[in-house]
Scaffold this motif. Structure first.
Motif, PDB file in Angstrom:
ATOM      1  N   LEU B  77       0.835  -1.203   0.000  1.00 22.66           N
ATOM      2  CA  LEU B  77       0.000   0.000   0.000  1.00 22.66           C
ATOM      3  C   LEU B  77       0.872   1.256   0.000  1.00 22.66           C
ATOM      4  CD1 LEU B  77      -2.869   1.395   0.604  1.00 22.66           C
ATOM      5  CD2 LEU B  77      -2.093   1.409   2.965  1.00 22.66           C
ATOM      6  N   ARG B  78       1.880   1.261   0.893  1.00 18.72           N
ATOM      7  CA  ARG B  78       2.719   2.451   1.019  1.00 18.72           C
ATOM      8  C   ARG B  78       3.563   2.672  -0.228  1.00 18.72           C
ATOM      9  NH1 ARG B  78       4.536   1.028   7.109  1.00 18.72           N
ATOM     10  NH2 ARG B  78       2.633   1.651   8.164  1.00 18.72           N
ATOM     11  N   GLN B  79       3.955   1.573  -0.883  1.00 20.23           N
ATOM     12  CA  GLN B  79       4.734   1.737  -2.114  1.00 20.23           C
ATOM     13  C   GLN B  79       3.868   2.271  -3.247  1.00 20.23           C
ATOM     14  OE1 GLN B  79       6.590  -2.082  -2.635  1.00 20.23           O
ATOM     15  NE2 GLN B  79       7.902  -1.809  -0.855  1.00 20.23           N
ATOM     16  N   ARG B  80       2.567   2.032  -3.118  1.00 20.48           N
ATOM     17  CA  ARG B  80       1.653   2.519  -4.157  1.00 20.48           C
ATOM     18  C   ARG B  80       1.330   4.002  -4.002  1.00 20.48           C
ATOM     19  NH1 ARG B  80      -3.619  -1.152  -4.803  1.00 20.48           N
ATOM     20  NH2 ARG B  80      -4.604   0.783  -5.418  1.00 20.48           N
ATOM     21  N   LEU B  81       1.472   4.504  -2.764  1.00 19.87           N
ATOM     22  CA  LEU B  81       1.148   5.897  -2.495  1.00 19.87           C
ATOM     23  C   LEU B  81       2.426   6.705  -2.388  1.00 19.87           C
ATOM     24  CD1 LEU B  81      -1.394   5.193   0.393  1.00 19.87           C
ATOM     25  CD2 LEU B  81      -1.968   5.686  -1.973  1.00 19.87           C
ATOM     26  N   GLY B  82       2.588   7.732  -3.208  1.00 18.06           N
ATOM     27  CA  GLY B  82       3.764   8.584  -3.069  1.00 18.06           C
ATOM     28  C   GLY B  82       3.659   9.352  -1.769  1.00 18.06           C
ATOM     29  N   TYR B  83       4.789   9.502  -1.062  1.00 19.91           N
ATOM     30  CA  TYR B  83       4.742  10.160   0.238  1.00 19.91           C
ATOM     31  C   TYR B  83       5.786  11.263   0.277  1.00 19.91           C
ATOM     32  CZ  TYR B  83       4.422  10.389   5.383  1.00 19.91           C
ATOM     33  OH  TYR B  83       4.229  10.792   6.682  1.00 19.91           O
ATOM     34  N   VAL B  84       5.347  12.487   0.466  1.00 18.60           N
ATOM     35  CA  VAL B  84       6.260  13.624   0.497  1.00 18.60           C
ATOM     36  C   VAL B  84       6.122  14.314   1.846  1.00 18.60           C
ATOM     37  CG1 VAL B  84       6.918  15.801  -0.572  1.00 18.60           C
ATOM     38  CG2 VAL B  84       5.952  13.982  -1.979  1.00 18.60           C
ATOM     39  N   ILE B  85       7.233  14.456   2.575  1.00 21.26           N
ATOM     40  CA  ILE B  85       7.177  15.217   3.821  1.00 21.26           C
ATOM     41  C   ILE B  85       8.208  16.331   3.756  1.00 21.26           C
ATOM     42  CG2 ILE B  85       6.296  13.286   5.160  1.00 21.26           C
ATOM     43  CD1 ILE B  85       9.053  12.851   6.261  1.00 21.26           C
ATOM     44  N   GLN B  86       8.356  17.054   4.865  1.00 24.28           N
ATOM     45  CA  GLN B  86       9.306  18.169   4.854  1.00 24.28           C
ATOM     46  C   GLN B  86      10.712  17.685   4.519  1.00 24.28           C
ATOM     47  OE1 GLN B  86       9.167  20.556   8.338  1.00 24.28           O
ATOM     48  NE2 GLN B  86       7.054  21.156   8.001  1.00 24.28           N
ATOM     49  N   ALA B  87      11.554  18.640   4.139  1.00 21.23           N
ATOM     50  CA  ALA B  87      12.898  18.304   3.658  1.00 21.23           C
ATOM     51  C   ALA B  87      13.686  17.468   4.648  1.00 21.23           C
ATOM     52  CB  ALA B  87      13.675  19.579   3.352  1.00 21.23           C
ATOM     53  N   ILE B  88      13.388  17.598   5.938  1.00 14.86           N
ATOM     54  CA  ILE B  88      14.142  16.820   6.922  1.00 14.86           C
ATOM     55  C   ILE B  88      13.923  15.325   6.742  1.00 14.86           C
ATOM     56  CG2 ILE B  88      14.528  18.427   8.814  1.00 14.86           C
ATOM     57  CD1 ILE B  88      11.770  17.726   9.844  1.00 14.86           C
ATOM     58  N   GLY B  89      12.964  14.929   5.924  1.00 13.42           N
ATOM     59  CA  GLY B  89      12.717  13.512   5.703  1.00 13.42           C
ATOM     60  C   GLY B  89      13.670  12.866   4.709  1.00 13.42           C
ATOM     61  N   LEU B  90      14.536  13.661   4.065  1.00 11.99           N
ATOM     62  CA  LEU B  90      15.529  13.061   3.156  1.00 11.99           C
ATOM     63  C   LEU B  90      16.583  12.324   3.988  1.00 11.99           C
ATOM     64  CD1 LEU B  90      16.333  15.810   0.512  1.00 11.99           C
ATOM     65  CD2 LEU B  90      14.808  13.864   0.302  1.00 11.99           C
ATOM     66  N   PHE B  91      17.070  11.193   3.469  1.00 10.62           N
ATOM     67  CA  PHE B  91      18.075  10.442   4.214  1.00 10.62           C
ATOM     68  C   PHE B  91      19.436  11.100   4.018  1.00 10.62           C
ATOM     69  CE2 PHE B  91      15.117   6.780   3.052  1.00 10.62           C
ATOM     70  CZ  PHE B  91      14.365   6.966   4.203  1.00 10.62           C
ATOM     71  N   PRO B  92      20.040  11.641   5.087  1.00 15.51           N
ATOM     72  CA  PRO B  92      21.304  12.368   4.908  1.00 15.51           C
ATOM     73  C   PRO B  92      22.457  11.459   4.513  1.00 15.51           C
ATOM     74  CG  PRO B  92      20.731  12.190   7.244  1.00 15.51           C
ATOM     75  CD  PRO B  92      19.563  11.655   6.467  1.00 15.51           C
ATOM     76  N   ASN B  93      22.320  10.154   4.755  1.00 12.90           N
ATOM     77  CA  ASN B  93      23.420   9.240   4.438  1.00 12.90           C
ATOM     78  C   ASN B  93      23.386   8.775   2.990  1.00 12.90           C
ATOM     79  OD1 ASN B  93      20.982   7.922   5.416  1.00 12.90           O
ATOM     80  ND2 ASN B  93      22.053   6.008   5.087  1.00 12.90           N
TER      81      ASN B  93
END
Lengths: 244, 385
Positions: B77-93
């Motif tokens: 389900l989650r892979q089917r729905l695109g999910y965008v949150i604030q920039a802090i959600g990017l993986f820094p690594n």
């Protein structure tokens, strides 16, 4: 300014080496080291020392990181406090006492030494793994979950890489304590560079004492350097950039 | 399409229960952007997180594309729905490319397809792939990071996009820009978007519809125009703000009120005296002067009186020209700045297309409020009786 400091630093190093060299000559260390009968013994003891440290660190790292990870899983998080307390107790006991206790049921020799050092090194690694993973921003885990990453993927791709710096700090502390404490392993018959140090003390023989003490010091410095190198390999460049 | 049917979410157990969402029902039509709007703690984020099952439903049914979300495996389900949150959600690594590739990798796309898609998305979001592909989030500005966040949400080309205050942490100038870019993308991609926001301006700008939440209830679900002109209760009108007439103007465009055949047009070559007479007969104080169907400015009766030659010598030029797409809010602003009561609308080739006057704007605002002003209840008489 920076160049001046570098020059000063080099000068100080040169002076220290000079003084050390003179001291070594006076105490007869150099004579000892160049003795064809003594030199292989020192080398053997050094290898023994490294072996004890290496094995105990390997076991401690595996147990410590596993414990840290397990204790951050939702199911076990409530036990984190009590587990850390118990592991912490192991460190509160003086290192010599841990060795003595290990000897009381494992006898003398290599095994109790490795056992005691392992117990002693688990805490910093486990504690830092726990702290590091707990400190990973919840938004990152949320983003991972929201995109459909499995808990295993989140652990391997998000939690551990982002906690790596803190975990490595724990490893470094454990390694340096371990190298120092391993010198005591001689007391329960495990050998290592402690052999030279304790013999040196007993015989009031400074050259022997130094032949043990200096390699231990260098080994600790090398351990620190190794941790630094490990950081370059294991910590993502992106994280090093964001900490600057 | 996403439907919510009597969706209820209760936190806690026993006596300490808190109802975060109370019996909420509405539908997000296919291809539309619906903004969930409200103060913090109103249930808007909970509604979004229920949709991809980051929170579990207490009661009710949520369906996406006519499928109950509880019947779909949670990871799928989650892979089917695109999910965008604030920039802090990017993986820094991870590098930018790796960040965008998260969902495609989970879906086991092959390497080549992933790298092609990453470049395509970076270009779509106005980031040069050559430059940014291998960088890390820490090397990007907030606005750039947020673009990557949007690209990551779009990575596997989902039909539905869930956006949780995606542009909340960016400075106002960059936010405007990113919002515009996203709208431009949206007109092309036609995703079904659930967008959480606490900013009424953003909601009006981004939303095809707005769902206003208050204390876990859905108060009003309508198009921005209706919400601005006919707020359902005091909560909504307070939230929308006292300047909602101006906000309505932000939604209306010149093309809505343009007068395509004004009566006071004069040709630049006409004699001034004739023009003056012409304006007198039309009972108009101004004349709009055209030459080869291009407006060159305006004349007043006063300025024509002292002119002997052709009209073009007496012309005062317009400070700005309007386009059909210009929002009325900007038009009003220009009128206040230049104190010119009439503005000319031109097309792409600068040809005359019509006029807009202050009176036209006022009439338009009045018309949009007509229902409301008629329905005002005589409160004072009730108190007296």
């Amino acid at each position: 300014m920076k160049r001046l400091l570098t020059k000063l630093y080099r000068l100080v190093i040169a002076v220290i080496i000079l003084i050390a060299g003179v001291t070594f000559e006076r105490t007869g260390l150099i004579e000892l080291l160049s003795d064809p009968y003594e030199y292989p013994v020192i080398l053997e003891l050094l290898i023994q020392h490294v072996y004890i440290v290496g094995l105990s660190m390997l076991i401690a790292t595996i147990i410590g990181i596993t414990a840290g990870i397990v204790l951050t899983r939702a199911r076990f998080r409530k036990y984190a406090g009590i587990c850390m307390y118990i592991i912490g107790l192991g460190q509160t006991i003086p290192s010599l006492a841990v060795l003595a206790l290990a000897m009381s049921f494992l006898g003398i020799g290599f095994k109790p030494a490795v056992f005691a050092l392992t117990i002693y090194s688990i805490l910093p690694i486990a504690r830092n793994t726990l702290a590091g993973i707990t400190a990973v921003p919840p938004e990152l885990i949320d983003a991972g979950k929201g995109m459909g990453m499995t808990p295993m993927k989140i652990l391997l791709e998000v939690e551990i890489p982002n906690a790596m710096e803190v975990i490595l700090t724990g490893f470094r502390v454990a390694l340096i304590i371990n190298i120092g404490t391993a010198a005591l392993a001689y007391v329960i018959g495990a050998g290592g560079l402690g052999d030279l140090i304790f013999t040196g003390i007993s015989l009031m023989q400074t050259d022997k004492l130094l032949a043990g003490a200096i390699p231990v010091t260098l080994l600790a410095l090398f351990g620190d350097f190794l941790s630094e190198l490990l950081g370059l390999v294991l910590i993502s460049k992106g994280l090093r950039l964001s900490n600057r | 399409m996403i439907t919510y049917e009597s969706v209820t979410k209760v936190y806690g157990k026993g006596l300490n229960t808190v109802t975060a969402l109370d019996n909420v029902s509405f539908t997000i039509p296919k291809g539309e952007v619906v903004v969930f709007l409200g103060p913090s703690g109103c249930g808007k984020t909970t509604t979004l997180r229920l949709t991809n099952r980051l929170e579990t439903l207490t009661r009710g049914v949520i369906t996406i594309e006519d499928q109950n979300i509880m019947d779909i495996d949670v990871v799928q389900l989650r892979q089917r729905l695109g999910y965008v949150i604030q920039a802090i959600g990017l993986f820094p690594n991870k590098t930018i490319a790796e960040n965008i590739a998260v969902v495609p990798k989970l879906l086991h796309w092959d390497e080549e397809r992933i790298s092609k898609r990453v470049d395509e998305l970076l270009e779509m979001t106005n980031l040069d792939p050559e430059l940014y592909r291998d960088r890390y989030p820490a090397e990007l500005s907030g606005g750039q990071q947020q673009r990557v966040g949007v690209a990551r949400g779009l990575a596997a080309d989902p039909n539905i996009l869930l956006m949780d205050e995606p542009f909340g942490a960016i400075d106002p100038i960059n936010r405007e820009e990113i919002q515009d870019e996203f709208l431009k993308l949206q007109t092309k991609l036609k995703k079904t978007v659930a967008f959480v926001s606490h900013d009424i301006h953003e909601a009006i700008k981004m939303g095809d519809r707005i769902a206003i939440f208050e204390k876990g209830r859905l108060v009003q679900y309508d198009t921005p125009e209706v919400i601005l002109t006919q707020p359902k209760n005091k909560f909504v009108s307070d939230f929308v703000g006292a300047d909602r007439a101006l906000k309505v103007l932000g939604l209306m465009r010149v093309s809505d009120i343009i007068n395509r055949t004004p009566k006071n047009i004069i040709q630049g070559g006409d004699r001034s005296a004739e023009a003056l007479h012409f304006l007198n007969t039309k009972d108009s104080r101004y004349g709009i002067v055209l030459e080869h169907n291009k407006p060159i400015g305006f004349v007043t009766q006063k300025s024509l009186k002292y002119e002997d030659g052709p009209v073009r010598d007496a012309v005062e030029p317009y400070p700005v020209f309007l386009r059909e797409k210009t929002p009325l809010r900007d038009v009003l602003s220009s009128m206040l700045m230049y104190s010119t009561p009439t503005f000319c609308v031109v097309d792409d080739d600068k040809n005359f297309a019509g006029t807009v006057t202050y009176n036209d704007i006022q009439k338009a605002v009045k018309a949009s409020y007509a229902d409301e002003t008629e329905n005002v209840e005589p409160v004072e008489t009730e108190v007296a009786s």
